[in-house]
Design a protein around this motif. Structure first.
Motif, short mmCIF file in Angstrom:
data_model
loop_
_atom_site.label_atom_id
_atom_site.label_comp_id
_atom_site.label_asym_id
_atom_site.label_seq_id
_atom_site.Cartn_x
_atom_site.Cartn_y
_atom_site.Cartn_z
N ALA B 9 78.63 3.43 26.40
CA ALA B 9 79.05 4.68 25.77
C ALA B 9 80.57 4.68 25.70
O ALA B 9 81.25 4.36 26.68
CB ALA B 9 78.56 5.88 26.57
N THR B 16 81.55 10.57 21.01
CA THR B 16 81.09 9.50 21.88
C THR B 16 79.99 8.72 21.18
O THR B 16 79.04 9.30 20.65
CB THR B 16 80.56 10.08 23.20
N HIS B 52 74.15 13.86 28.69
CA HIS B 52 75.58 13.75 28.95
C HIS B 52 75.96 14.88 29.90
O HIS B 52 75.75 16.05 29.58
CB HIS B 52 76.35 13.87 27.62
N ASN B 53 76.44 14.54 31.08
CA ASN B 53 76.72 15.52 32.13
C ASN B 53 75.55 16.48 32.33
O ASN B 53 75.71 17.68 32.45
CB ASN B 53 77.98 16.33 31.78
N GLY B 79 82.51 14.65 25.11
CA GLY B 79 82.40 13.50 25.98
C GLY B 79 83.76 12.86 26.12
O GLY B 79 84.49 12.69 25.16
N ASP B 83 82.88 10.53 32.00
CA ASP B 83 81.76 11.48 32.02
C ASP B 83 80.47 10.71 32.30
O ASP B 83 80.36 9.53 31.98
CB ASP B 83 81.62 12.17 30.66
N ILE B 85 76.68 9.58 31.81
CA ILE B 85 75.67 9.41 30.77
C ILE B 85 74.40 8.92 31.47
O ILE B 85 74.46 8.02 32.31
CB ILE B 85 76.14 8.36 29.74
N ILE B 103 81.06 7.02 30.64
CA ILE B 103 81.65 6.80 29.32
C ILE B 103 82.96 6.03 29.53
O ILE B 103 83.73 6.32 30.44
CB ILE B 103 81.91 8.14 28.61
#
Lengths: 156, 104
Positions: B9, B16, B52-53, B79, B83, B85, B103
């Protein structure tokens, strides 16, 4: 996805609590996503597959959808396909392969913030069209692209 | 864990790009074993979810006609570097795997 079907089933079970049922029906989509849509993936025709995955078979052809796939695929077992669109408010992208025995290949549910631009690889039994159905603001749009397959990817 | 997934990512200009490769046979159930003539049972990934988060950014439903060792690429807004993933898949036999990455 089969929001309407689900709602129908749900309502059937809770006719007595009509108002409550309708309200709950509205929040089911999250739960619906968790269940794999067997009807759609086993459907034998394109219309059935689109109807089962998107609620209705009618789509409007659109030029705003870009399908990237090879004109000629040497190996039908691995055909790279990308679908992108400039439309706003896209909920899902559905990918179908016209000539496969079960046309539905993949459904991508895109929450807000995810761009309508996905890529994957699919199997194609023989030469035919790849169809992308984009659901945006509750409406269905579609585009297709022909791919010539020289070696089939299904069957042995 | 996570031996079946490779994920990458990358965040750039607020978008992203996620690319993932999953190792899986993706049998349609329509193929025959050439030696014995028996049908090879269907075995394919049905669901792929990426977060994502902790927030879902894509939810895929797949059929048997997605290629062997599937590839998935998509983009989402937001993103940033480092962060979290997370990607998970589940197949029709109830097997699954997941991976967490950062990421870049």
């Amino acid at each position: 996805m089969s929001l309407n079907q689900k709602r129908r089933v749900f309502l059937k079970g809770s006719l007595a609590v009509g108002a409550l049922g309708a309200a709950a029906g509205l929040i089911t989509p999250g739960a619906v996503l968790a269940a794999w849509n067997k009807n759609a993936f086993t459907a034998k025709s394109i219309d059935e597959a689109i109807a089962a995955s998107n609620g209705q078979p009618v789509t409007t052809p659109s030029t705003d959808i870009t399908i990237k796939a090879p004109d000629i695929a040497e190996n039908g077992a691995v055909v790279p396909v990308s679908v992108a669109t400039k439309m706003k408010g896209v909920d899902s992208i559905t990918l179908l392969v016209e000539k496969n025995s079960t046309p539905l290949s993949a459904v991508f549910h895109l929450p807000k913030g995810t761009l309508p631009d996905v890529s994957t690889r699919v199997k194609m039994g023989k030469t035919g069209d790849v169809i992308a159905v984009v659901k945006a603001n509750g409406k269905l749009f579609s585009a297709r692209k022909g791919v010539k397959v020289t070696i089939g990817g299904c069957g042995g | 864990m996570a031996k079946t997934i490779k994920i990458r990512a990358k965040a750039k200009n607020g978008v992203t790009v996620v690319k993932a490769l999953i190792t899986h046979p993706m049998e349609t159930g329509l193929r025959k074993n050439k030696k014995t003539g028996e049908m090879i049972p269907a075995h394919f990934i049905q669901e792929v979810v990426c977060k994502h988060n902790g927030k879902e950014v894509i939810n895929c439903e797949w059929g048997g006609s997605v290629s062997k060792n599937p590839y998935l690429a998509f983009k989402f807004k937001g993103g940033k570097k480092d962060d979290a993933i997370e990607l998970a898949w589940k197949d029709n036999k109830g097997n699954g795997d997941s991976i967490s990455a950062k990421i870049r």
